[in-house]
Design a protein around this motif. Structure first.
Motif, short mmCIF file in Angstrom:
data_model
loop_
_atom_site.label_atom_id
_atom_site.label_comp_id
_atom_site.label_asym_id
_atom_site.label_seq_id
_atom_site.Cartn_x
_atom_site.Cartn_y
_atom_site.Cartn_z
N ASN A 196 0.81 -1.23 0.00
CA ASN A 196 0.00 0.00 0.00
C ASN A 196 0.84 1.27 0.00
OD1 ASN A 196 -2.49 -1.58 0.31
ND2 ASN A 196 -1.75 -1.94 2.41
N THR A 197 2.04 1.19 -0.55
CA THR A 197 2.96 2.32 -0.56
C THR A 197 3.37 2.63 -2.00
OG1 THR A 197 3.79 1.66 1.62
CG2 THR A 197 5.18 3.16 0.35
N PRO A 198 3.50 3.90 -2.35
CA PRO A 198 3.84 4.25 -3.74
C PRO A 198 5.21 3.73 -4.15
CG PRO A 198 3.00 6.17 -2.54
CD PRO A 198 3.25 5.11 -1.53
N VAL A 199 5.30 3.30 -5.40
CA VAL A 199 6.58 2.96 -6.03
C VAL A 199 6.53 3.48 -7.46
CG1 VAL A 199 5.74 0.63 -6.59
CG2 VAL A 199 8.18 1.13 -6.72
N VAL A 200 7.56 4.21 -7.85
CA VAL A 200 7.67 4.76 -9.20
C VAL A 200 8.68 3.93 -9.97
CG1 VAL A 200 8.25 6.78 -10.59
CG2 VAL A 200 7.09 7.07 -8.39
N VAL A 201 8.26 3.37 -11.11
CA VAL A 201 9.11 2.50 -11.92
C VAL A 201 9.44 3.22 -13.22
CG1 VAL A 201 9.33 0.26 -13.06
CG2 VAL A 201 8.05 0.46 -10.90
N GLY A 202 10.72 3.57 -13.39
CA GLY A 202 11.13 4.31 -14.56
C GLY A 202 11.45 3.47 -15.77
N ASP A 203 11.60 2.17 -15.59
CA ASP A 203 11.90 1.28 -16.72
C ASP A 203 10.70 1.21 -17.64
OD1 ASP A 203 12.33 -1.30 -18.26
OD2 ASP A 203 14.15 -1.27 -17.05
N LYS A 204 10.93 1.40 -18.95
CA LYS A 204 9.82 1.42 -19.91
C LYS A 204 9.26 0.03 -20.17
CE LYS A 204 12.53 4.14 -22.34
NZ LYS A 204 13.13 4.96 -23.42
N ASN A 205 10.01 -1.00 -19.84
CA ASN A 205 9.55 -2.37 -20.05
C ASN A 205 9.94 -3.21 -18.84
OD1 ASN A 205 8.57 -4.73 -21.30
ND2 ASN A 205 10.57 -5.15 -22.23
N PRO A 206 9.30 -2.98 -17.68
CA PRO A 206 9.71 -3.67 -16.46
C PRO A 206 9.45 -5.17 -16.54
CG PRO A 206 7.66 -2.49 -16.10
CD PRO A 206 8.15 -2.08 -17.46
N PRO A 207 10.32 -5.97 -15.93
CA PRO A 207 10.11 -7.42 -15.93
C PRO A 207 8.79 -7.79 -15.26
CG PRO A 207 12.32 -6.87 -15.18
CD PRO A 207 11.56 -5.59 -15.24
N GLN A 208 8.20 -8.87 -15.71
CA GLN A 208 6.94 -9.32 -15.13
C GLN A 208 7.12 -9.66 -13.65
OE1 GLN A 208 4.00 -9.22 -16.84
NE2 GLN A 208 3.06 -9.62 -14.86
N SER A 209 8.32 -10.13 -13.28
CA SER A 209 8.57 -10.47 -11.88
C SER A 209 8.41 -9.25 -10.98
CB SER A 209 10.00 -11.04 -11.73
OG SER A 209 10.97 -10.09 -12.15
N LEU A 210 8.82 -8.10 -11.46
CA LEU A 210 8.70 -6.87 -10.69
C LEU A 210 7.22 -6.50 -10.54
CD1 LEU A 210 10.87 -3.69 -11.13
CD2 LEU A 210 8.39 -3.49 -11.06
N LEU A 211 6.47 -6.58 -11.64
CA LEU A 211 5.05 -6.25 -11.59
C LEU A 211 4.29 -7.21 -10.68
CD1 LEU A 211 4.49 -5.51 -15.40
CD2 LEU A 211 4.96 -3.87 -13.55
N ASP A 212 4.63 -8.50 -10.78
CA ASP A 212 3.96 -9.50 -9.94
C ASP A 212 4.25 -9.25 -8.46
OD1 ASP A 212 2.97 -10.69 -12.21
OD2 ASP A 212 4.44 -12.32 -12.24
N TYR A 213 5.49 -8.89 -8.14
CA TYR A 213 5.87 -8.60 -6.76
C TYR A 213 5.04 -7.44 -6.22
CZ TYR A 213 9.20 -8.41 -2.80
OH TYR A 213 9.79 -8.46 -1.56
N GLY A 214 4.95 -6.38 -7.01
CA GLY A 214 4.18 -5.22 -6.59
C GLY A 214 2.70 -5.53 -6.42
N ASN A 215 2.16 -6.29 -7.34
CA ASN A 215 0.74 -6.65 -7.26
C ASN A 215 0.45 -7.53 -6.05
OD1 ASN A 215 -0.11 -5.20 -9.54
ND2 ASN A 215 0.48 -6.86 -10.93
N SER A 216 1.39 -8.42 -5.73
CA SER A 216 1.18 -9.32 -4.59
C SER A 216 1.12 -8.53 -3.27
CB SER A 216 2.28 -10.37 -4.53
OG SER A 216 3.53 -9.79 -4.15
N LEU A 217 1.82 -7.40 -3.22
CA LEU A 217 1.83 -6.56 -2.03
C LEU A 217 0.71 -5.51 -2.04
CD1 LEU A 217 5.64 -5.67 -1.69
CD2 LEU A 217 4.34 -7.21 -0.22
N ASN A 218 0.06 -5.38 -3.18
CA ASN A 218 -0.87 -4.28 -3.38
C ASN A 218 -0.15 -2.94 -3.25
OD1 ASN A 218 -3.44 -3.27 -4.02
ND2 ASN A 218 -3.94 -2.90 -1.87
#
Length: 433
Positions: A196-218
């Motif tokens: 529930n905390t903001p994270v700014v991702v500057g990579d234009k094509n972030p790995p799916q692992s990064l997105l999955d990690y963030g989604n799992s934490l909400n």
């Protein structure tokens, strides 16, 4: 501990302490939070007095931190930046309101840690990171910007919960510790996220692992090309070094932004962070262009002008080299350089082949030097990994010799590029400053 030895006491110099810390732990790098977490608990490390921004990424961490620092100082905030490695002096690793931490503040913190750790062994980086944290607790700045040293999930800085996390880019580097794919490395860098905390991702094509990690934490993810955007005058998104550009996030649109001295992508990422900090900061093109003009970071495409122009860059991985190749192309076009002579020193555990490859067509002469220390690649080893057919390759016992010969051979219309490692830039920058 019942008694301190002269090798690590209040009477010891900073250099004596650093020599002691270099030999304290069995491994130079050992990722993990258990040891530092225990000692931090003994020391009651607590940053609740400050807004904390943690910045991870393969490249772009230092320049993003510097832009944020300038912006927040301009708003009257007291701002601390913790980063590593340093270029010239250890004290560079912690600066508060643009002033490097003094020796005695570090020494007092070292003594406190030495007394608190008992028989817990700490690496050099863990020990010095805790020391920086103790100094910050004493100084109590409004904002603390933490640059992750290696990866994220298991980096010493990650014992702190950030109010905003930043992940600049994800690419291949430190594969022995982080994994040899972007997916593996993305997972490690995602470890700085919090629920529930903001994270700014500057990579234009972030790995799916990064997105999955963030989604799992909400986690509240703000993604480049989904939530914030960069475009340039000719309408081609994401280009750099091409006229004026604009940044767009939510209802904010800043047009006519000047070309920065640091990577444009990192400015865009930092602007998004500033928008999320809830500082009542009204961003305008004039304000941002003022920040762009101020933000110049030592060792990041840093220019020195003399008989021949010299550029220093700490780039040491393939992604940084690709960016550097674009910068060189732009410099040739703008300044009309006849040749680019490269002075290179690298560590053997880096991907030397794929770091030098993107620059092959940009370099007209190679001057290779051997860095000091057991991790260094020899000049001859680097020479064998240059994949271009250019036979203008020269090897030297050290980087200083390589640089001096490049200067002797350079004409007024040439550019001398020094890159490959923080150690390489540090050695040559001492000769120039």
């Amino acid at each position: 501990m019942s008694q301190q030895t002269p090798s690590h006491s209040l009477q010891s110099s900073l250099q004596e302490w650093l020599c002691y810390l270099e030999h304290l732990h069995s491994q130079e790098i050992e990722l993990g939070l258990s040891r530092i977490g225990q000692v931090a608990s003994h020391l009651n490390i607590d940053f609740s007095f400050a807004k904390v921004i943690t910045v991870a990424g393969t490249n772009g961490k230092g320049t993003s931190c510097a832009f944020l620092e300038h912006a927040l100082l301009g708003q009257g905030k007291s701002v601390a930046v913790y980063s590593s490695p340093h270029i010239e002096r250890f004290n560079e690793r912690l600066r508060i309101n643009k002033q490097d931490c003094d020796d005695q503040a570090f020494i007092r913190a070292f003594v406190e840690i030495e007394q608190a750790r008992g028989d817990i062994s700490l690496s050099y980086y863990e020990f010095t990171t805790l020391a920086a944290f103790l100094v910050l607790m004493a100084q109590k700045p409004d904002v603390i910007i933490l640059e992750v040293g290696l990866g994220g999930r298991l980096d010493a800085t990650n014992i702190i919960d950030a109010d905003i996390a930043v992940i600049t880019t994800v690419d291949l580097d430190h594969q022995a510790f982080l994994g040899d794919t972007r997916e593996a490395i993305g997972y490690e860098k995602a470890g700085i996220m919090r629920a529930n905390t903001p994270v700014v991702v500057g990579d234009k094509n972030p790995p799916q692992s990064l997105l999955d990690y963030g989604n799992s934490l909400n986690a509240k993810m703000y993604l480049r090309e989904r939530d914030f955007f960069v475009s340039v005058a000719d309408g081609k998104a994401g280009q750099t070094h091409t006229g004026h550009w604009q940044w767009h996030f939510a209802q904010q649109l800043l047009p006519d932004l000047a070309l920065p001295f640091i990577p444009q992508d990192n400015v865009a990422t930092a602007l998004t962070v500033l928008s999320l900090l809830e500082l009542e900061l009204e961003l305008s093109a004039d304000l941002v262009n003022g920040l762009i003009d101020k933000t110049r970071v030592p060792g990041r495409t840093e220019m020195f002008h003399g008989q021949s122009d010299i550029m220093l860059d700490v780039g040491h991985n393939p992604q940084a080299a690709r960016y550097l190749a674009n910068v060189l192309a732009s410099k040739r076009q703008q300044q009309g350089y006849t040749r680019v002579l490269a002075v290179v020193g690298m560590l053997a555990d880096k991907d030397i082949t794929n770091t030098l490859k993107p620059l092959g067509q940009s370099i007209d002469g190679w001057y290779l030097g051997t860095l000091e220390g057991p991790r260094a690649a020899t000049a001859e080893q680097i020479a064998q990994l240059i994949t271009t057919e250019d036979e203008n390759i020269n090897c030297f016992d050290n980087v200083t010799q390589a640089f001096k010969m490049a200067c002797n051979n350079a004409k007024a219309t040439d550019l001398i590029l020094v890159f490959g490692s923080f150690f390489t830039v540090a050695e040559i920058r001492r000769l120039l400053v």
